[in-house]
Design a protein around this motif. Sequence first.
Motif, PDB file in Angstrom:
ATOM      1  N   TYR A 226      53.300  40.917  43.676  1.00 29.17           N
ATOM      2  CA  TYR A 226      51.884  41.304  43.825  1.00 29.17           C
ATOM      3  C   TYR A 226      51.115  39.870  43.316  1.00 29.17           C
ATOM      4  CZ  TYR A 226      52.116  41.852  38.515  1.00 29.17           C
ATOM      5  OH  TYR A 226      52.208  41.978  37.499  1.00 29.17           O
TER       6      TYR A 226
ATOM      7  N   TRP B   5      45.567  43.849  43.173  1.00 27.64           N
ATOM      8  CA  TRP B   5      45.993  44.055  44.390  1.00 27.64           C
ATOM      9  C   TRP B   5      47.206  44.599  44.206  1.00 27.64           C
ATOM     10  CZ3 TRP B   5      45.836  40.329  48.939  1.00 27.64           C
ATOM     11  CH2 TRP B   5      44.635  39.672  49.100  1.00 27.64           C
ATOM     12  N   ASN B   6      47.678  45.597  45.202  1.00 32.18           N
ATOM     13  CA  ASN B   6      48.784  46.506  45.310  1.00 32.18           C
ATOM     14  C   ASN B   6      49.987  45.556  45.625  1.00 32.18           C
ATOM     15  OD1 ASN B   6      47.291  48.855  44.952  1.00 32.18           O
ATOM     16  ND2 ASN B   6      46.767  49.188  47.070  1.00 32.18           N
ATOM     17  N   TYR B   7      49.941  44.755  46.415  1.00 28.52           N
ATOM     18  CA  TYR B   7      51.180  43.967  46.908  1.00 28.52           C
ATOM     19  C   TYR B   7      50.896  43.009  48.029  1.00 28.52           C
ATOM     20  CZ  TYR B   7      51.165  46.205  51.345  1.00 28.52           C
ATOM     21  OH  TYR B   7      50.931  46.935  52.681  1.00 28.52           O
TER      22      TYR B   7
ATOM     23  N   HIS C 238      53.824  49.759  38.845  1.00 28.88           N
ATOM     24  CA  HIS C 238      52.537  50.041  39.715  1.00 28.88           C
ATOM     25  C   HIS C 238      52.936  51.218  40.512  1.00 28.88           C
ATOM     26  CE1 HIS C 238      48.509  49.308  41.073  1.00 28.88           C
ATOM     27  NE2 HIS C 238      48.924  49.196  42.368  1.00 28.88           N
ATOM     28  N   TYR C 239      52.216  52.384  39.790  1.00 29.10           N
ATOM     29  CA  TYR C 239      52.346  53.836  40.509  1.00 29.10           C
ATOM     30  C   TYR C 239      53.975  53.993  40.885  1.00 29.10           C
ATOM     31  CZ  TYR C 239      47.458  53.612  41.480  1.00 29.10           C
ATOM     32  OH  TYR C 239      45.960  53.466  41.216  1.00 29.10           O
TER      33      TYR C 239
END
Length: 283
Positions: A150, A155-157, A114-115
């Motif tokens: 996550y 959701w990001n985390y 993620h990113y």
Amino acid sequence: MNQQIKSKPSTLTKYDSIKFLSKNDIKLNDPKAWEWRGQFQEEEQSFADFRSLNHKITDSLKVIYIYPIGDFDSLENQLIIATKDYLSRFYQRKIVINSSFSTKAIPEKGKRNHYGKDQILAPYILYEMLEQDNPPVSLLKLAVTNEDIYPKESWNYVFGLANYKKSVGVSSFHRFSDNNLKESNFSQTLSRLIKTSTHEINHMLKIQHCVKAVCLMNGANNLGELDGRPNRLCSECLAKLTWSLDIKLKNRKMLLNRYFLENKLLSDLKHTSQDLEILKEVN
């Protein structure tokens, strides 16, 4: 001595003592829009609401199991051992550290990038790893990981996640030290990890987020909110835990006080010391 305490009856139940501890509860401020309570409107769970769930644990021999997930260096292993020690004092139960799981065995469906950051899907840990393991005399199972986690794609985390129906949970200390645990940030990381671990275990015991006072059970969206809540249950949430596990109140506070002193967690030490002063007066 407080006048209310002077006039106490000659015999107090532990719940009478907890009512005196409400003197040390701190009222919540109105939430900011970006804070947990600003984003999630949650109903208060009263002590009576909690008791109606009938989740009283009568078997004092049941064990809380910790599952380390990841590859840990010596300092990270110290962190997990220190967390085990804290949980034994907090819950007055035997804590067992189970064999660790390697993240290398987690399939693609249980992780993502993620990113640019590798993350593990928390529900995969709960249901594909913890739920499938059945250790003896288990009360509940908590995974502790140095990996970022996550809860779902949107959701990001999260710092932690739990399912009370399955009695499984996970807490991650990845963001507590910017994935760089060292001696200089060990105490801060430990404080954050024991907060998150007890918060998630309390959820497994069916204690919901607290919206009544500044409390360990307040929700947290970020490290600022996590650091702003104490390693202390408000009087109402403490009553829930005490009823559920038949906690020995004064002994528990003394053990926690000693832990905070030994680990130089001075803010937490202040809270337990204030509570102990009241318990010494009323008992």
